[in-house]
Motif scaffolding. Structure first.
Motif, PDB file in Angstrom:
ATOM      1  N   LYS A   3      -5.337  -6.534   2.043  1.00  0.00           N
ATOM      2  CA  LYS A   3      -6.587  -6.136   2.706  1.00  0.00           C
ATOM      3  C   LYS A   3      -6.682  -4.620   2.806  1.00  0.00           C
ATOM      4  CE  LYS A   3      -6.733  -6.458   7.190  1.00  0.00           C
ATOM      5  NZ  LYS A   3      -6.770  -7.062   8.548  1.00  0.00           N
ATOM      6  N   LEU A   4      -5.598  -3.963   3.229  1.00  0.00           N
ATOM      7  CA  LEU A   4      -5.618  -2.511   3.364  1.00  0.00           C
ATOM      8  C   LEU A   4      -5.799  -1.829   2.010  1.00  0.00           C
ATOM      9  CD1 LEU A   4      -2.831  -1.860   6.031  1.00  0.00           C
ATOM     10  CD2 LEU A   4      -5.306  -1.696   6.331  1.00  0.00           C
ATOM     11  N   ASN A   5      -5.150  -2.354   0.999  1.00  0.00           N
ATOM     12  CA  ASN A   5      -5.300  -1.768  -0.338  1.00  0.00           C
ATOM     13  C   ASN A   5      -6.735  -1.895  -0.842  1.00  0.00           C
ATOM     14  OD1 ASN A   5      -2.644  -0.897  -0.649  1.00  0.00           O
ATOM     15  ND2 ASN A   5      -1.958  -2.884  -1.403  1.00  0.00           N
ATOM     16  N   LYS A   6      -7.336  -3.068  -0.624  1.00  0.00           N
ATOM     17  CA  LYS A   6      -8.724  -3.259  -1.042  1.00  0.00           C
ATOM     18  C   LYS A   6      -9.679  -2.384  -0.230  1.00  0.00           C
ATOM     19  CE  LYS A   6      -8.508  -7.841  -3.114  1.00  0.00           C
ATOM     20  NZ  LYS A   6      -9.059  -9.202  -3.167  1.00  0.00           N
ATOM     21  N   ALA A   7      -9.376  -2.239   1.068  1.00  0.00           N
ATOM     22  CA  ALA A   7     -10.211  -1.394   1.923  1.00  0.00           C
ATOM     23  C   ALA A   7     -10.139   0.063   1.476  1.00  0.00           C
ATOM     24  CB  ALA A   7      -9.769  -1.525   3.380  1.00  0.00           C
ATOM     25  N   LYS A   8      -8.945   0.509   1.116  1.00  0.00           N
ATOM     26  CA  LYS A   8      -8.777   1.893   0.657  1.00  0.00           C
ATOM     27  C   LYS A   8      -9.525   2.115  -0.662  1.00  0.00           C
ATOM     28  CE  LYS A   8      -4.602   3.228  -0.457  1.00  0.00           C
ATOM     29  NZ  LYS A   8      -3.204   3.705  -0.308  1.00  0.00           N
ATOM     30  N   ALA A   9      -9.432   1.150  -1.572  1.00  0.00           N
ATOM     31  CA  ALA A   9     -10.135   1.263  -2.847  1.00  0.00           C
ATOM     32  C   ALA A   9     -11.650   1.294  -2.628  1.00  0.00           C
ATOM     33  CB  ALA A   9      -9.754   0.098  -3.759  1.00  0.00           C
ATOM     34  N   GLY A  25     -14.296  -8.540  -0.405  1.00  0.00           N
ATOM     35  CA  GLY A  25     -13.746  -9.754  -0.990  1.00  0.00           C
ATOM     36  C   GLY A  25     -12.556 -10.265  -0.206  1.00  0.00           C
ATOM     37  N   ALA A  26     -12.127 -11.471  -0.512  1.00  0.00           N
ATOM     38  CA  ALA A  26     -11.002 -12.096   0.191  1.00  0.00           C
ATOM     39  C   ALA A  26      -9.699 -11.382  -0.167  1.00  0.00           C
ATOM     40  CB  ALA A  26     -10.914 -13.572  -0.165  1.00  0.00           C
ATOM     41  N   TRP A  27      -8.718 -11.471   0.721  1.00  0.00           N
ATOM     42  CA  TRP A  27      -7.417 -10.852   0.488  1.00  0.00           C
ATOM     43  C   TRP A  27      -6.316 -11.884   0.725  1.00  0.00           C
ATOM     44  CZ3 TRP A  27     -10.965  -8.964   4.140  1.00  0.00           C
ATOM     45  CH2 TRP A  27     -10.772  -9.400   5.454  1.00  0.00           C
ATOM     46  N   LYS A  28      -5.153 -11.657   0.098  1.00  0.00           N
ATOM     47  CA  LYS A  28      -4.053 -12.616   0.225  1.00  0.00           C
ATOM     48  C   LYS A  28      -3.216 -12.373   1.468  1.00  0.00           C
ATOM     49  CE  LYS A  28      -0.828 -10.110  -2.807  1.00  0.00           C
ATOM     50  NZ  LYS A  28       0.002 -10.188  -4.029  1.00  0.00           N
ATOM     51  N   ASP A  29      -3.122 -11.111   1.911  1.00  0.00           N
ATOM     52  CA  ASP A  29      -2.434 -10.804   3.166  1.00  0.00           C
ATOM     53  C   ASP A  29      -2.964  -9.459   3.675  1.00  0.00           C
ATOM     54  OD1 ASP A  29      -1.121  -8.721   1.795  1.00  0.00           O
ATOM     55  OD2 ASP A  29       0.688  -9.903   1.462  1.00  0.00           O
ATOM     56  N   ASP A  30      -2.446  -9.015   4.826  1.00  0.00           N
ATOM     57  CA  ASP A  30      -2.973  -7.795   5.443  1.00  0.00           C
ATOM     58  C   ASP A  30      -2.728  -6.555   4.595  1.00  0.00           C
ATOM     59  OD1 ASP A  30      -4.087  -9.009   7.657  1.00  0.00           O
ATOM     60  OD2 ASP A  30      -2.276  -8.844   8.859  1.00  0.00           O
TER      61      ASP A  30
END
Length: 518
Positions: free
Chosen positions: A394-400, A386-391
């Motif tokens: 993005k890293l938090n979503k990638a880790k999840a 999904g889209a992210w608001k900043d890098d």
């Protein structure tokens, strides 16, 4: 190299003061002297105007230490206090008194745009306004000061982190921060140096050792780690004298469609070049002659379909499967992949259209074996998480995502980041020449080939990304950025292995010439 968080840095400072029986002011003095030494070695007494801008916190205290030592060594120093708040740190006040005792030319107080000094292009700016503790945007007039730095085009050296840059989120406006030519970071680089949105705020960076407690540095586990040669050398597995090809596994590369057989060629060659014992390529019938001609070292199995993958069937047990390169997203191919995943237990490396199919049918993610490696570029990553608001988001979503599906997630970019088990592994090799077709296919083959040799998925990803980038760095020495193509990276993988064991060249010292006695 570990990348410590803001909280860990504070903890390390306090522990060091306690264990070494020194005050925080003495630790600040040590840090400031390191900055001064860096400047002194390079300037050798040159009388270029040096403008030291100090905030009123501990970063400003560091700046005052630097200014004081520059003054006592006879440099042309202009010191300013950026008076942006009524609150001053204890160590700032101590060093403010010390610099007043050192020179009759006390620091100038800046409180508005009218106070800004004239700065020329050939001057030097030392930015010590804000440090890692910043948690809100700067005052409007301070932002104008940062713009004044940039407009002057003077060389700008930031202490620890460019002022206005947060350690855990992207700034709201690029004009709210200092754009540094160089940043001297204490003890550890900052995560922001490696993220697309924030790395632009410093052209170069360097770490200075300020003597933080060694036991703390060694024992503390960090969320992020920087991967260079010293980090990958322990991963490397040397070959035994009596080894044979069966010892290094059988890789299967699945992919290709009409007009995109080259991607399978690149991935298959990479798997062989990185050391896989055997490689079989599975592709549509139209790729048979191409593969047998271009890569005779690979074995070939073809789909019954002439132009695309329609049914993934093979009669052997590979050690690892790399799939998705050039495969396309035709309905027939999606059905074939779904059927394959329902029955597969072999370790997987998935790239390109394999990822796009998973994005279209996210239920398939639950069918992936644990520690499957996914290697998305930014757009493919967005489709997955999904889209992210900043890098940082993005890293938090990638880790999840990695935790949810128990996969190794390789986020490709200038500093490719591998995400797994609560950790980020940030690569240091590679260059802009890699922004060309096929380099991702080579990486797929590299990681696949390493897994076939017995490296676990995480080690193969971290090591493979390093070797892939190093091969590109070696290749550009002959062809440059613009002319680098994926095949050249493949060809340089062997040299990337050899480079692991090269010692740094020692500078040659010319012998002093003496005249013969007459």
């Amino acid at each position: 190299m570990k990348i410590f968080s803001k909280e860990q840095i504070y903890e390390g400072d306090q522990l060091t003061s306690k264990k070494q029986n020194i005050s925080s002011t003495e630790l600040m003095e040590r840090a400031g002297i390191q900055i001064f030494n860096w400047l002194h070695v390079r300037m050798q007494g040159a009388q270029v105007p040096i403008h030291v801008f100090c905030g009123i916190g501990n970063n400003g205290g560091d700046g005052l230490v630097v200014a004081r030592h520059l003054i006592t060594h006879g440099y042309n120093v202009h010191t300013y206090v950026v008076n942006c708040s009524d609150k001053r740190s204890k160590d700032f006040l101590i060093n403010y008194d010390l610099i007043k005792q050192t020179t009759k030319k006390w620091p100038e107080m800046l409180g508005c745009q009218a106070d800004f000094p004239e700065i020329h292009k050939d001057d030097i700016i030392v930015d010590a306004v804000f440090g890692i503790g910043l948690n809100r945007p700067a005052n409007d007039w301070v932002k104008l000061l940062f713009a004044h730095f940039k407009t002057s085009k003077a060389f700008t050296l930031s202490i620890d982190i460019p002022s206005g840059v947060y350690t855990d989120k992207a700034p709201e406006d690029d004009n709210d921060v200092v754009w540094a030519n160089y940043t001297l970071s204490f003890q550890s680089p900052k995560l922001v140096f490696f993220l697309p949105e924030t790395s632009k705020f410093t052209t170069q960076w360097e770490v200075l050792d300020i003597g933080i407690d060694r036991e703390f540095l060694f024992a503390t586990q960090t969320e992020a780690e920087l991967i260079g040669k010293h980090e990958v050398l322990p991963i490397y597995k040397p070959r035994e004298k009596f080894a044979h090809k069966g010892d290094y596994g059988h890789s299967l590369i699945i992919g290709g469609s009409y007009g995109k057989i080259g991607s399978v060629v690149l991935a298959s060659k990479a798997a062989l070049s990185i050391g896989a014992g055997l490689v079989t390529s599975f592709l549509p019938k139209c790729g048979y002659q191409i593969m047998q001609t271009v890569l005779p070292e690979a074995m070939v199995i073809t789909d019954e379909n002439e132009t695309l993958i329609s049914d993934i069937v093979f009669d052997f047990e590979p050690d690892v499967i790399g799939l998705g390169v050039g495969m396309g997203t035709d309905k027939v191919t999606i059905t074939a992949l779904e059927k394959f995943l329902k029955n597969n237990t072999t370790p997987l490396v998935i790239d390109a259209d394999g990822l796009n199919i998973l994005s279209k049918k996210k239920a398939l993610l639950k069918l992936l074996p644990e520690t499957t490696v996914l290697t998305p570029h930014p757009k493919e990553l967005e489709r997955l998480i999904g889209a992210w608001k900043d890098d940082f988001d993005k890293l938090n979503k990638a880790k999840a995502f990695s935790k949810k599906y128990k996969v190794v997630l390789v986020i490709k970019g200038a500093h490719t980041i591998t995400v797994f088990n609560e950790k980020y592994y940030i690569n240091t090799t590679g260059n802009p020449g890699m922004a060309t077709a096929g380099t991702g296919d080579v990486l797929t083959g590299v990681i696949t080939g390493l897994i076939s040799q017995g490296y676990d998925a995480l080690a193969a990803s971290v090591f493979g990304i390093y070797l892939h980038g190093k091969a590109a760095d070696i290749a550009i020495e002959d062809v440059g950025y613009q002319s680098l193509i994926a095949s050249y990276i493949n060809d340089a993988l062997g040299e990337a292995y050899i480079d692991l064991f090269k010692q740094p060249e020692q500078p040659q010292v010319e012998e002093e010439k003496t005249e013969e006695p007459k």
